[in-house]
Design a protein around this motif. Structure first.
Motif, short mmCIF file in Angstrom:
data_model
loop_
_atom_site.label_atom_id
_atom_site.label_comp_id
_atom_site.label_asym_id
_atom_site.label_seq_id
_atom_site.Cartn_x
_atom_site.Cartn_y
_atom_site.Cartn_z
N GLY A 1 0.79 -1.23 0.00
CA GLY A 1 0.00 0.00 0.00
C GLY A 1 0.82 1.26 0.00
O GLY A 1 0.33 2.32 0.40
N GLY A 2 2.09 1.18 -0.48
CA GLY A 2 2.87 2.39 -0.66
C GLY A 2 2.28 3.24 -1.79
O GLY A 2 1.45 2.77 -2.57
N CYS A 3 2.72 4.49 -1.87
CA CYS A 3 2.15 5.37 -2.89
C CYS A 3 2.38 4.84 -4.30
O CYS A 3 1.51 4.98 -5.17
CB CYS A 3 2.73 6.78 -2.73
SG CYS A 3 2.24 7.60 -1.19
N VAL B 1 -0.17 1.99 -4.77
CA VAL B 1 -1.51 2.56 -4.96
C VAL B 1 -1.64 3.11 -6.38
O VAL B 1 -2.69 2.96 -7.03
CB VAL B 1 -1.79 3.63 -3.91
CG1 VAL B 1 -3.09 4.39 -4.22
CG2 VAL B 1 -1.87 3.01 -2.52
N GLN C 1 -3.12 -2.48 2.18
CA GLN C 1 -2.31 -1.34 2.60
C GLN C 1 -1.99 -1.41 4.08
O GLN C 1 -2.88 -1.56 4.92
CB GLN C 1 -3.06 -0.03 2.31
CG GLN C 1 -2.23 1.21 2.58
CD GLN C 1 -2.94 2.48 2.16
OE1 GLN C 1 -4.08 2.73 2.57
NE2 GLN C 1 -2.28 3.28 1.32
N TYR D 1 0.64 0.35 7.37
CA TYR D 1 0.88 1.71 7.81
C TYR D 1 2.16 1.83 8.64
O TYR D 1 2.13 1.90 9.86
CB TYR D 1 -0.34 2.21 8.59
CG TYR D 1 -1.58 2.14 7.73
CD1 TYR D 1 -1.81 3.09 6.74
CD2 TYR D 1 -2.48 1.09 7.84
CE1 TYR D 1 -2.92 3.01 5.90
CE2 TYR D 1 -3.59 1.00 7.02
CZ TYR D 1 -3.81 1.97 6.05
OH TYR D 1 -4.90 1.88 5.22
N VAL E 1 -7.15 -2.33 -0.85
CA VAL E 1 -7.25 -1.25 -1.84
C VAL E 1 -7.53 -1.85 -3.20
O VAL E 1 -6.75 -2.67 -3.71
CB VAL E 1 -5.95 -0.43 -1.90
CG1 VAL E 1 -6.08 0.70 -2.94
CG2 VAL E 1 -5.59 0.14 -0.53
N SER F 1 -8.43 3.40 -4.72
CA SER F 1 -7.08 3.95 -4.84
C SER F 1 -7.08 5.43 -4.50
O SER F 1 -6.09 5.95 -3.94
CB SER F 1 -6.52 3.72 -6.25
OG SER F 1 -7.31 4.38 -7.24
N ALA G 1 -6.90 5.57 -0.82
CA ALA G 1 -5.59 5.10 -0.35
C ALA G 1 -4.49 6.13 -0.61
O ALA G 1 -3.52 6.21 0.14
CB ALA G 1 -5.25 3.77 -1.02
N LYS G 2 -4.62 6.92 -1.68
CA LYS G 2 -3.62 7.94 -1.98
C LYS G 2 -3.53 8.99 -0.88
O LYS G 2 -2.48 9.59 -0.66
CB LYS G 2 -3.95 8.62 -3.32
CG LYS G 2 -3.59 7.80 -4.53
CD LYS G 2 -4.03 8.45 -5.82
CE LYS G 2 -3.19 9.67 -6.15
NZ LYS G 2 -3.53 10.22 -7.48
N CYS H 1 -1.30 7.02 1.87
CA CYS H 1 -0.20 6.13 1.49
C CYS H 1 1.12 6.70 1.96
O CYS H 1 1.21 7.82 2.45
CB CYS H 1 -0.19 5.89 -0.01
SG CYS H 1 0.23 7.33 -1.03
N TRP H 2 2.17 5.93 1.80
CA TRP H 2 3.51 6.30 2.26
C TRP H 2 4.50 6.07 1.13
O TRP H 2 4.23 5.32 0.21
CB TRP H 2 3.89 5.46 3.48
CG TRP H 2 3.58 4.01 3.32
CD1 TRP H 2 2.44 3.36 3.69
CD2 TRP H 2 4.39 3.02 2.69
NE1 TRP H 2 2.49 2.04 3.34
CE2 TRP H 2 3.69 1.80 2.72
CE3 TRP H 2 5.66 3.05 2.10
CZ2 TRP H 2 4.18 0.63 2.19
CZ3 TRP H 2 6.16 1.87 1.57
CH2 TRP H 2 5.43 0.67 1.62
#
Length: 381
Positions: free
Chosen positions: A301-303, A306, A319, A321, A359, A372, A375-376, A379-380
């Motif tokens: 679930g990183g950027c 995503v 995703q 965290y 996601v 998405s 999630a954006k 996200c990380w």
């Protein structure tokens, strides 16, 4: 021969192609708030921030964050989250990292430094079993040790672990895959992390995915020992391969090539993480497989991941965290040092669960997910 995938009856799909429908949920599993701050980091294992002695009756608190490597955005996000929390809590934070994934020596040196400086605690994503002895020395010296993301072996070598429930993360993409197949035969490629060692994140995600698919697993602490053919919750399955990727893009590509050489009709690809998924997607494309031919799922679930979902490269991901792991780890040690109150594990688990969300832009009936676009925002990387 690759068959045409049938979608769940609750989703209306134009003939011959999938639609990517974005449905905003009223609620999500949880919201990670805030903007990641920028932290100074070093891939040589050297610290940043002031190096101060631990608390000795006043409010001074010193903590080391020791991550696997700074070449992975996941761990960079941890550093940023830890620095943000340290600034807010008035904690002296030292950052350290292995030179590469698996570098135990640099992590051990960072632990020894924290001990010699009389710090209050350590947050660590351990690079391997050799780190455990150093962790035990730190605890004997009075430091409180929290593992982030990956528990050591044994898990009780640290005081507590703050992590994603990786079984749950795998289970969610497995449930989504089974629902999306809609009874179609599943020809599965499993692209794991390693084939020469046992790591909890590896078997937890793999076995969770199979459980979500409704496939019986044998030893839930090992990959590759389940029946290669049988029934999943919606129909019949064949497991073509368990291939190691090292969690890297090139490893994902090589693993996918090996799987397709064994059976070109693969229509489900599970991957340990999103870099491996992207590598696999490039091989699938080169082999003439369109996104309509194969369900490609992953965890992180990183950027970037995503973005892969948004572009249709990746169908679904779970995703996690890392920012929350690090932030709450710093807060926990600060609270312990100042009040004596220790963090507690999540009910029913032997670690503190920092959450996960599925996601996808193709929601499946009965499977909770976020888009998405949602999630954006959290996200990380």
């Amino acid at each position: 021969m690759t068959t045409t995938r049938r979608r769940p009856s609750s989703v209306l799909v134009p003939a011959g192609r999938r639609t990517r429908t974005r449905i905003a949920l009223a609620t999500s599993t949880f919201v990670v708030a805030g903007i990641l701050s920028t932290a100074c980091s070093s891939d040589s294992g050297s610290g940043s921030g002031s190096t101060a002695a631990g608390s000795d009756g006043d409010d001074n608190v010193a903590v080391s964050l020791i991550v696997k490597t700074t070449t992975n955005p996941f761990f960079v996000a941890m550093q940023e989250g830890a620095q943000k929390a340290a600034d807010a809590e008035g904690v002296d934070l030292t950052l350290a990292a292995g030179r590469e994934d698996g570098d135990e020596d640099t992590q051990i040196q960072a632990i020894e430094n924290a001990i010699s400086q009389g710090q209050d605690g350590i947050l660590i994503t351990p690079n391997g079993p050799a780190v455990v002895d150093a962790v035990e020395r730190a605890r004997e010296a009075g430091l409180y040790v929290i593992a982030l993301d990956t528990p050591p072996e044994p898990a009780d070598a640290v005081d507590i672990t703050f992590a994603t429930d990786n079984v749950d993360a795998g289970r969610r993409i497995g449930e989504w895959t089974a629902a999306t197949l809609g009874g179609e035969d599943a020809v599965i490629a499993l692209l794991d992390l390693f084939d020469d060692r046992i790591v909890s994140v590896d078997h937890s995600r793999d076995q969770g995915f199979l459980e979500g698919m409704g496939i019986d697993t044998a030893d839930d602490q090992a990959n590759g020992d389940e029946a290669k053919t049988g029934d999943y919750s919606g129909g019949s399955y064949t497991i073509v391969c368990n291939e190691a990727t090292g969690g890297a893009e090139d490893g994902g590509a090589t693993a996918m090539e090996n799987c397709l050489s064994q059976n070109p009709d693969v229509n489900v690809v599970y991957t340990i993480n999103e870099p491996a998924a992207y590598g696999a997607s490039q091989v699938l494309e080169s082999a003439g497989k369109s996104p309509e031919d194969v369900l490609l799922v992953s965890v992180d679930g990183g950027c970037a991941g995503v973005g892969y979902v948004e572009k249709g490269i990746l169908d679904a991901t779970s995703q996690q965290y890392p920012v929350r792991m690090a932030e709450e780890g710093v807060q926990a040690i600060a609270q312990l040092a100042r009040t004596g109150e220790k963090p507690e594990t999540t009910d029913g688990l032997d670690f503190f669960d920092t959450g996960v969300a599925l996601v996808t832009d193709e929601p499946a009936e009965g499977v909770e997910s976020i888009t998405s676009a949602d999630a954006k925002e959290i996200c990380w990387g």
